[in-house]
Design a protein around this motif. Structure first.
Motif: not given
Lengths: 234, 234, 234, 234, 234, 234, 234, 234
Positions: E152-159, E177-183
């Motif tokens: 499984i690949i788990a892609a998420a930004g923020m926390e 898979l950490p993403t650059s989503v967020g601020y």
């Protein structure tokens, strides 16, 4: 229907700190970054209506055009990104002496912001440029000029070594002004800031990266202490 | 066979900066952290042999015992971690006034290092403690005392807000002294340091975290400028 | 041949959390940053089809134009960067009171995002602007207004000291909202964030930098607790 | 001769904030870290002399022994590192309900500091432990207990995901309490702190790493708002 | 006279790693960011001349236009920013199963880069979107689909909490898979990265922020191990 | 009225370090970033008037056009972002040998800045490209070429492992040149920088991120030491 | 039953790199930190059995006692934390000249590690101490000594300005050695490291914080290039 | 009266995740750091009472003594800091093959934690030590051994380059295990972590610094996928 803050009257978003002069001896200054053109202009107009001299910092050219169109006497310094209308005293009445020493040509923006601020508040200033420590004889060539001042601002980016070298050579306070000049591990001025904070030479205190205004303001306070007669009974 | 640096004569590892007094008006100070007991003691003995007053900073109790055994007149301040032998002038001749304002009891170590340094170099100092911004009326209660000074040192850890609040209330320079008081996101003083550097109040310059000595030294320079007659021709 | 996600039907990339209302009492909100115009629009249309009120955050003007073209009743706040269609209750039925206190004009974007969110969810809100700690009398002048609220949002950039000063003066929770206002060592809001997290005044909890929505949402939850009758048996 | 701060009378280094009760409704708390045993003890004695209840935080066992020797009624919680003498109300009069939810056994220190603080100020508290998201059914098994509370404290180290998962399941405010549990990239609680700040679930606000006291204080303020009758006219 | 690297023949700046297939079983991939259009195009042409299938990552639309003009069979995915010409096997021969799970719509760019990479190398892939932990029932609704996969690949930004929650629910490896989503405190994906690295659930390993390609490649390696008969003698 | 620094004569902002040649054997170089076009041009004109060869670094295309219009003999390298007029010796008199080894095509900008600098100061240079450690046989294929050099520059972004691998294979100094190639956790070159600083192979020293000039300068100094006859009596 | 790695024969955890001499001209060195006493001792014994000279770095006094008990000819330098048995050549055959310049007494640990390493590998070394930039005349007083060297190591903590000032005054390579001397914003040597990496003076390359060994090794490589006759055909 | 958590029954602070086996196929593991001796022991006793095998990680010698006193069959590995009672299968039934490759002797602690974990869960493991990239021929000498494995764990500190070099040479997944070995800019494993995350070689995923357990667990999952017959219909 879209609405924006420009619909608001200025008193709803900005409180002119009129008693600032009583408390601190100096009028408020307008930090223009992060304000819309409308907000910045409204604040400046309000200050002028109350007869206050205006110093705007971090002002871009769009704001400059807006303000100089309305106040032709406004002076915009594109390198320093300052806009000034009036000042605390005419140039010929400026007091004491502050030396603003810039390590390189790229540091001139921050250095000149310091010059503009200190002059606005009534200090005499001398700007000495391009005397970074990589060619240290250039600094020694200007040392006598530097030593004549009551307080020194040392503006430098990259490793920021200029402040420490000067502080080891003089007997007056040095205000270290780190600049965002550099790339890579300069980290937008962090290297210079850390170098200045950790200098092994005493007699240094530091302002924020690129905060020429803060350096000029602090140097002006010190210069005025030096230029006035000593307090009778502190 | 193991050998250590204590085999070396002091002139091989330390160069007493004798001309420092000529250049800057003040003698050198001994930063004791990172030096072995033998090194620190050898340097202090050498300075005393030359008749120089001694101020040692970041000195632990082991060094204190070593030095006070040899120099019974040495004064050790366990909270400030300073050791002093002599000073630039007797207490009754100290000049001007510096206010050292500490946010909380935990900030007293750094604050007293500042007091010790400024007094060593000849400034009169008043220490005002436990007036952090969480109970701001405590600060207002002491405001008249604070305003009598030529220069103010604001020592605070955690968010370091004390410096900015004071700077908005006075007309003299504030030297901000961040301390390592706090935990978690205080990051050993980094939060206080950043808060002081980015304060929206002008009239602040900042020294290194826990650098009470640097704050006291800088404040002394400024206080002396205020206490002396203004320069004839800068 | 280039293909993009706009080829996909909305149910393939977005799952409207319909049971959110049951679980938490509040409908889902659309975080518009990082979504394409097509994605954001498709989600909003889907929500409207299901009769849900819509609050979009971090919306730019391009999205605003797209949405107001389709939904003329949509309200776009350019400063807050919010877009709203409908709300949980009409303005006259909003409950309780939240005070949103902004340190300076530049903090208004984040502060107004908080206002818009709290009002959308049914709280009454008062916005108090430009009362930063550098001129602390401005804050005291508004203290009575602030104290009437059930919960306070303190929005500030730079050193973020406003939250701690307020928390020391009131008896209700303060939600600290750090903003990215500032430059250099402000590090895009990190200084304010750290200052707020490490404040020596208790009664503060903190949301993400520029997260006006999160502050408004949390304040609304607290305000509703205060406005409702106490639970019979918790 | 060495002298230390223990020579000073307590009024010279600590200012008991007596009016704090009037301003905020709650007495001052003693942050014991960074204070010498002598300082902490002197402050506690002074507070007792004035009849104030005492809550000391970040207290180590040496201080505990010193204080319990003098005040046998003092309660020391070694895991929470709190020391309490008295409290705002007897246990049976505590109001409302706060749920303190700890992700793992290692988070209990911070969680129990929150419990102790909230109880000290008069809130009823339930502690729910070892329900981290790695075995999420454990959390669901306790969900009804959690939902009965007026406000929830979620204590977690490492990635700190517990706060966001809970906030998506309840309709009351969540105070996120990051702990320093973990190693390597946990960076002493920074990962948990960042995760909690950036959670995609609304309804969360965050306190400093390991600041159980701050979480308990803030939760108590919110719980009291919920437990009291709504304000007549806000 | 200005000259640029486009004057150089491709063999002077790029070495096609032809033996990569022998060593690792998979052809080289073209990382397009940081290369000029001329460089990227020259490399792709060279690879096609040698009959290699091409996968380009981090490709912008300008490159897409250049490549699809020359190779009309090229497939550009604007969201994934990938460009593909050919592949290791036709879609109907893809093996095993990888589940790519994206927390939110904004994470789809990284998630689809993973899909494109895994399919290019011959894995069957299912993409499951918008099942972030703030509304955890959405995840449970898809759990059976997720559990059918070999990896499984788990892609998420923020926390980035999604990875840990999934890993606690399945018995196969999770590639986070950490993403650059967020601020703000999302710091361009750093919060998600740290959260994933420090998850208290075992069975997770992590790739670089936004490195959908790396996640897809690693998942493909694992999926192939699961899909092949076990080694006779390891 | 707006005024800018272009009103100032060049001697007021820039001090050509004429004695630099005497002190260090090499003329000064113009760091063009952070200077206005007017400033950079004025400095270059001044240097040419004094007969000095010019090397400008971090020069963009706008400056290139300005300078090549005035000095048609100027050579601009768009990839290296250098501008050169003249040099210390003609190409055929360059001495010794420096190998500049670039990990990938994307590292060529920094690598070529190093080549340009070393050649400007009189060293012979060989550039070897696209031999990153992910396909280590490519490096071994060029090992004999690399070993012929007196000193090696290893340019790499991302994890920067190239420097350590090479240093383990040769008997001459390696200058590690981290580049800003990469994304996410590459942090603009920080990962490569840290990897190079902490390499377990000795024989490496490191320059700033993307500082091709510094690497080339340092390598030239070392190459000249190797190319000259040994000092009679150091 | 507890077992430990000391049960393992040395060949199971350590591979003596015997061909290192062939590849790089120098034998392997033992990095003692992070190894158990048993591991370090076993490796050293193995190396002595093969007739290799031994240099151990980051060795504490416990290891020193263990090794000197077995090898009485071992030399332990407590300040440098090195342990040496034998060396590449007798002292009287050391070649060339390296100047190791230390900013202050506290930097002597790192500086002497550099001295020990360079001498071990056969270079002649001169150590010049306590010439930091705060009293820059001390540096000028030793400039002739410094200029006689083929290569210079500049060891400094705090702001690390020494390297840049020296590099502006000499015509040979400077190896900058940042030390962890300092506190607060010195961040364990990070400030010095950044300052050295971003120095505006060219001719500097940098090693890891406190990596005296790496500086000495690199300087030795350069010194040998200078001391040998130039290569016939590079 | 002082009370501590040891007064509490274990079910009040720890929830044994009994269904973990059903969900993930593997029993829970005890992370011992941050737990008191009493807490850790109580949890282990409870697990044994339920017949579960026990693996404790980050266990110090004090806990080891406590546990081995009660459970003489417990195995403590001082280097790995693991304590094991039982396991999922007897050694002779372990399946597949995992290669654990350690860069240096100092990395053995983390590497052996990985070995212990993978064996506990039933994988066959080979440990290959001291093959860091500074002497790359040592790695090539073991390449055939490494290539026989289904999955590889690469443990390295400092710059962490080992993972990328191996990944370029094999066709199976590499789990990168950064260790805290190193000093200065190694930042406790951060350099290795970043290097592994940004490696230009695909086929790598990364676990937390020093998380040998996590690497071993993940490798075991992958190894089991490889060792079992392929799923009939995924």
């Amino acid at each position: 229907m879209a609405n924006t803050d420009s619909d608001l009257p200025v008193q709803d978003f900005a409180v002119i700190d009129q008693r600032r002069g009583e408390r601190t001896g100096y009028p408020e200054v307008v930090y223009c970054a992060g304000k819309t053109l409308d907000q910045a202009e409204a604040i400046i107009i309000r200050m002028r209506e109350r007869g206050l001299p205006v110093l705007g910092t971090k002002a871009d050219s769009a704001l400059s055009e807006r303000i100089t169109a309305r106040f032709p006497e406004a002076e915009y310094d594109a390198l320093a990104r300052t806009i000034a209308i009036g000042g605390l005293c005419p140039p010929e009445e400026r007091q004491g002496l502050i030396a603003v020493v810039a390590a390189g040509t790229s540091d001139l923006g921050a250095a000149r912001e310091a010059v503009r601020a200190a002059e606005f508040f009534g200090s005499k200033v001398e700007l000495i440029s391009d005397v970074g420590v990589a060619g240290i004889h250039r600094l020694f060539a200007r040392l006598e000029d530097i030593r004549r001042a009551n307080v020194i601002i040392a503006a430098a980016g990259m490793e920021g070594a200029l402040a420490g070298v000067i502080a080891g050579l003089v007997s007056v306070p040095v205000i270290a002004l780190p600049t965002s000049v550099g790339y890579g591990a300069a980290f937008g001025g962090v290297s210079a800031l850390l170098g200045m904070l950790t200098s092994c030479a005493p007699g240094i205190s530091v302002v924020n990266i690129d905060n020429g205004f803060g350096a000029g303001y602090q140097a002006n306070l010190i210069n005025k202490l030096a230029a006035r007669p000593p307090k009778e009974k502190p």
